[in-house]
Write a protein that holds these residues in place. Structure first.
Motif, short mmCIF file in Angstrom:
data_model
loop_
_atom_site.label_atom_id
_atom_site.label_comp_id
_atom_site.label_asym_id
_atom_site.label_seq_id
_atom_site.Cartn_x
_atom_site.Cartn_y
_atom_site.Cartn_z
N PHE A 1 61.82 79.82 90.08
CA PHE A 1 62.32 78.89 91.10
C PHE A 1 63.56 79.47 91.79
O PHE A 1 63.73 79.34 93.00
N GLY B 1 61.49 78.37 94.67
CA GLY B 1 62.12 77.18 95.24
C GLY B 1 61.16 76.16 95.78
O GLY B 1 61.59 75.16 96.37
N ASP C 1 58.77 74.26 94.07
CA ASP C 1 58.44 73.11 93.22
C ASP C 1 59.70 72.33 92.91
O ASP C 1 60.34 72.52 91.86
N LYS C 2 60.07 71.39 93.79
CA LYS C 2 61.28 70.59 93.58
C LYS C 2 61.13 69.66 92.38
O LYS C 2 62.12 69.31 91.73
N LEU D 1 62.47 71.27 89.21
CA LEU D 1 63.92 71.25 89.09
C LEU D 1 64.41 69.87 88.67
O LEU D 1 65.32 69.74 87.84
#
Length: 218
Positions: free
Chosen positions: A56, A183, A185-186, A189
């Motif tokens: 990510f 970055g 796959d929000k 996170l």
């Protein structure tokens, strides 16, 4: 005030004081075994997500691995965003996720497999023989994973290896997962942040419980 009334009042006050002292001793805390187990489970879940979290935050500029006949094997690095070009193998492995059909196809004379959405003409239904993958050369960008880091796609590796249309390099095959960008796959996170907050909260409550114990024993 009668002696009986005075005794009842004193008894009531004493009981209230005991309850207040008990509540104060307990405070807001957790039992140590429960807290430690919860923290361990959350830690294991974070560990399982670790490689995805590393990806990510990895660079968003793709590594260029070249094209057929001129691949840059010296740049191979698992869990990186890459781009390359190649000629598809004659056969592929088909699978379905919900309503979407995916194809795992190799790149000829290379150790690379590509997992991508089925193209028009590659429709497939369970129980039917899969069609030949589209044979047009193509370029692709996605997440590069060494075989040992891609347990989720184990069947695709197994089938393509058995078909003999890809060439392992130093005994390894590699897969490019189309469309997986750093970055992107929000949700990943968010889950990681929630798990971290859960661990820190339980640690703080556990520490508070330990600090309160000496005072409650006096």
């Amino acid at each position: 005030m009668s002696d009986e009334s005075r005794e009842l009042r004193e008894e009531r006050d004493r009981r209230i004081a005991e309850l207040e002292a008990r509540i104060q001793r307990r405070g807001v805390g957790v039992k140590a075994p429960v807290a430690l187990l919860a923290m361990a489970v959350a830690g294991v879940l974070l560990g399982m997500m670790w490689k995805d979290l590393v990806y990510f935050f990895s660079p968003g500029t793709p590594l260029t691995l070249g094209a057929e006949g001129a691949y840059r094997y010296d740049l191979l690095e698992s869990n990186r965003y890459v781009q390359l070009h190649g000629i598809p193998t004659l056969r592929g492995a088909y699978g379905r996720e919900g309503e979407d059909v995916y194809v795992v196809v190799g790149l000829r004379e290379s150790p690379f497999l590509v997992r991508r959405r089925a193209l028009p003409g590659e429709e497939w239904a369970s129980g039917r023989a899969p069609r030949q993958p589209d044979q047009r050369p193509f370029a692709i960008r996605g997440r590069l994973l060494a075989e040992e880091d891609a347990e989720r796609y184990r069947e695709g590796f197994k089938l393509l290896r058995e078909m003999g249309e890809v060439q392992p390099r130093d005994g390894r095959l590699w897969m490019v997962v189309e469309g997986a960008r750093p970055g992107g796959d929000k949700g990943l996170l968010l889950v990681a942040l929630l798990l971290t907050a859960f661990i820190l909260t339980n640690a703080a409550l556990l520490l508070r419980s330990f600090k309160r114990k000496p005072a409650s024993l006096r």
